[in-house]
Design a protein around this motif. Structure first.
Motif, PDB file in Angstrom:
ATOM      1  N   TYR A  53       0.819  -1.085   0.130  1.00  0.00           N
ATOM      2  CA  TYR A  53      -0.096   0.072  -0.135  1.00  0.00           C
ATOM      3  C   TYR A  53       0.982   1.108   0.160  1.00  0.00           C
ATOM      4  CZ  TYR A  53      -3.736  -3.119   1.274  1.00  0.00           C
ATOM      5  OH  TYR A  53      -4.445  -4.353   1.465  1.00  0.00           O
ATOM      6  N   ILE A  55       1.876   4.830   1.225  1.00  0.00           N
ATOM      7  CA  ILE A  55       1.396   5.634   2.349  1.00  0.00           C
ATOM      8  C   ILE A  55       1.886   7.216   2.469  1.00  0.00           C
ATOM      9  CG2 ILE A  55       1.443   3.586   3.842  1.00  0.00           C
ATOM     10  CD1 ILE A  55       4.084   4.384   4.922  1.00  0.00           C
ATOM     11  N   ILE A  69      -0.378   6.768   9.513  1.00  0.00           N
ATOM     12  CA  ILE A  69      -1.649   6.537   8.801  1.00  0.00           C
ATOM     13  C   ILE A  69      -2.262   5.475   9.360  1.00  0.00           C
ATOM     14  CG2 ILE A  69      -0.105   5.281   7.032  1.00  0.00           C
ATOM     15  CD1 ILE A  69      -1.907   6.490   4.792  1.00  0.00           C
ATOM     16  N   THR A  70      -3.534   5.436   8.921  1.00  0.00           N
ATOM     17  CA  THR A  70      -4.275   3.987   9.403  1.00  0.00           C
ATOM     18  C   THR A  70      -4.782   3.496   8.037  1.00  0.00           C
ATOM     19  OG1 THR A  70      -4.921   4.850  11.542  1.00  0.00           O
ATOM     20  CG2 THR A  70      -6.325   3.025  10.613  1.00  0.00           C
ATOM     21  N   VAL A  71      -4.152   2.367   7.496  1.00  0.00           N
ATOM     22  CA  VAL A  71      -4.588   1.733   6.347  1.00  0.00           C
ATOM     23  C   VAL A  71      -5.558   0.715   6.617  1.00  0.00           C
ATOM     24  CG1 VAL A  71      -3.703   0.276   4.498  1.00  0.00           C
ATOM     25  CG2 VAL A  71      -2.321   2.146   5.298  1.00  0.00           C
ATOM     26  N   ALA A  72      -6.902   0.994   6.188  1.00  0.00           N
ATOM     27  CA  ALA A  72      -7.816   0.114   6.487  1.00  0.00           C
ATOM     28  C   ALA A  72      -8.215   0.191   7.933  1.00  0.00           C
ATOM     29  CB  ALA A  72      -7.735  -1.353   6.092  1.00  0.00           C
ATOM     30  N   TRP A 140       5.992   2.850   0.273  1.00  0.00           N
ATOM     31  CA  TRP A 140       5.096   1.792   0.498  1.00  0.00           C
ATOM     32  C   TRP A 140       5.378   0.941   1.830  1.00  0.00           C
ATOM     33  CZ3 TRP A 140       2.301   0.282  -4.359  1.00  0.00           C
ATOM     34  CH2 TRP A 140       2.966   0.892  -5.510  1.00  0.00           C
ATOM     35  N   ARG A 248      -5.099  -1.490  -6.925  1.00  0.00           N
ATOM     36  CA  ARG A 248      -5.194  -0.030  -6.473  1.00  0.00           C
ATOM     37  C   ARG A 248      -4.444   0.990  -7.272  1.00  0.00           C
ATOM     38  NH1 ARG A 248      -5.202  -3.650  -2.325  1.00  0.00           N
ATOM     39  NH2 ARG A 248      -3.057  -3.623  -2.208  1.00  0.00           N
ATOM     40  N   THR A 269      -5.575   4.147  -1.421  1.00  0.00           N
ATOM     41  CA  THR A 269      -5.273   3.452  -0.305  1.00  0.00           C
ATOM     42  C   THR A 269      -6.245   3.736   0.708  1.00  0.00           C
ATOM     43  OG1 THR A 269      -2.792   3.917  -0.440  1.00  0.00           O
ATOM     44  CG2 THR A 269      -3.545   3.174   1.712  1.00  0.00           C
ATOM     45  N   LEU A 271      -8.429   3.738   3.979  1.00  0.00           N
ATOM     46  CA  LEU A 271      -8.217   4.169   5.392  1.00  0.00           C
ATOM     47  C   LEU A 271      -9.142   3.883   6.414  1.00  0.00           C
ATOM     48  CD1 LEU A 271      -7.204   8.252   4.189  1.00  0.00           C
ATOM     49  CD2 LEU A 271      -5.800   6.327   4.375  1.00  0.00           C
ATOM     50  N   THR A 281     -10.872   7.043   1.452  1.00  0.00           N
ATOM     51  CA  THR A 281      -9.564   6.509   0.617  1.00  0.00           C
ATOM     52  C   THR A 281      -8.534   7.764   0.389  1.00  0.00           C
ATOM     53  OG1 THR A 281     -10.850   4.811  -0.568  1.00  0.00           O
ATOM     54  CG2 THR A 281      -8.921   5.603  -1.702  1.00  0.00           C
TER      55      THR A 281
END
Length: 339
Positions: A53, A55, A69-72, A140, A248, A269, A271, A281
């Motif tokens: 992902y 970032i 960052i909060t990915v998902a 990434w 993506r 990505t 979020l 996103t």
């Protein structure tokens, strides 16, 4: 109409000889078949990502700083170690959960500001790092628990000009939608001259995946002839190919005309949801511009001045395109999407 994009004159600009008003250009809704766009999206979603992902931008994380960052639903913190290498891992301190994004970096070591737990990027005290990669333009992180795919050693970075021979800029924004809505926007090239008349004119889609179906994402794309507006009737005509190398990411390669070889990469990505549970996103768009003209060396020297202009141009387009993506999600969420 503008000259063919394959022709190159002494200067990159062309004069539109018979400009067509916005409301008199040929409608594209018949060519922009919902099924064709949906099929292109499905093929993109079927390709492997290796659980990587995007970032952020490489330039936005200098030594001594942190990126959070909060990915998902996975909180991530990233920083550079003493040798400048990208490090990443869970964003909560394993001791009592402090937000590591707010902690300082000292000599390449991330020091928790609650109790002083120091992380050099390796496993320690219950903190396990995530694989991370800096491709020179973008950062990434690999999140296997989020992606759920077979992991790959490195992300699928698109072919692009060498950074030292190009001018690069990265724009980032957040939309209330899912990554697929961002990708679908980019896999609809027909909207360009209608939705963005301030930037694009004389747009014609000359090839689609249906014309030459292929398993390779390098061949499975949309070919577009379009002119970028500069001022008044002055334009820069190019031929571009849009492809989706992974679920993506959508890449626009300039394949003919001014700046051939240049790329525009759009990465989506996921979020953490907003306070109402709606998806969010992050759109990260990297422009890597190159040219074999002698004068391009001047542009490279002026890159610090050009980057804000490039980001502003991308921002204007994405104000529209995020509205497109957000509207698409809203219709999908309510069961009203006609595509």
């Amino acid at each position: 109409m503008s000259p063919a994009p394959g022709r190159r004159g002494r200067i990159p600009l062309r004069l539109r000889r018979a400009p067509v008003p916005w409301d008199r250009q040929a409608p594209t809704w018949r060519e922009a078949k919902p099924g064709l766009i949906a099929d292109a999206l499905k093929r993109a979603q079927s390709r492997p990502s290796g659980n990587w992902y995007v970032i952020g931008a490489s330039r936005d994380l200098p030594p001594g700083r942190t990126l959070g960052i909060t990915v998902a639903t996975t909180e991530v913190v990233a920083w550079r170690d003493g040798e400048g290498r990208l490090r990443a891992g869970p964003g909560a301190c394993p001791h009592l959960g402090a937000p590591l994004r707010d902690s300082p970096v000292r000599c390449g070591t991330l020091v928790c500001h609650w109790h002083g737990l120091a992380l050099d990027g390796g496993p320690f005290a219950g903190w396990d790092p995530f694989p991370a990669f800096d491709d020179g333009v973008l950062l990434w992180v690999r999140l296997d628990a989020v992606g759920g795919e077979t992991p790959s050693e490195r992300p699928y970075v698109p072919v692009r000009p060498r950074v030292r021979e190009a001018v690069e800029a990265v724009y980032a924004e957040v939309g209330r939608c899912e990554p697929e809505d961002v990708v679908a926007n980019r896999l609809d090239p027909w909207h360009g001259a209608w939705f963005h008349p301030y930037s694009f004119v004389d747009l014609t889609v000359t090839g689609t995946p249906d014309d030459s179906p292929a398993d390779s994402p390098d061949d499975d794309g949309f070919l577009v002839d379009v002119s970028f507006k500069v001022a008044g009737r002055l334009v820069v005509p190019v031929r571009a190919r849009f492809t989706a190398p992974e679920p993506r990411t959508v890449v626009m390669h300039i394949v003919a005309g001014e700046g051939a070889g240049s790329v525009v990469e759009t990465h989506a990505t996921p979020l953490a949801p907003d306070e109402h549970g709606r998806p969010r996103t992050a759109v990260t768009e990297a422009v890597v511009a190159a040219s074999d003209r002698r004068g391009f060396a001047v542009a490279r020297a002026a890159a610090p001045l050009l980057r804000p202009l490039m980001r502003a141009s991308a921002g204007r387009l994405w104000r529209d395109d995020l509205a497109y993506a957000e509207r698409r999600w809203e219709l999908r969420d309510s069961g009203r999407f006609p595509g």
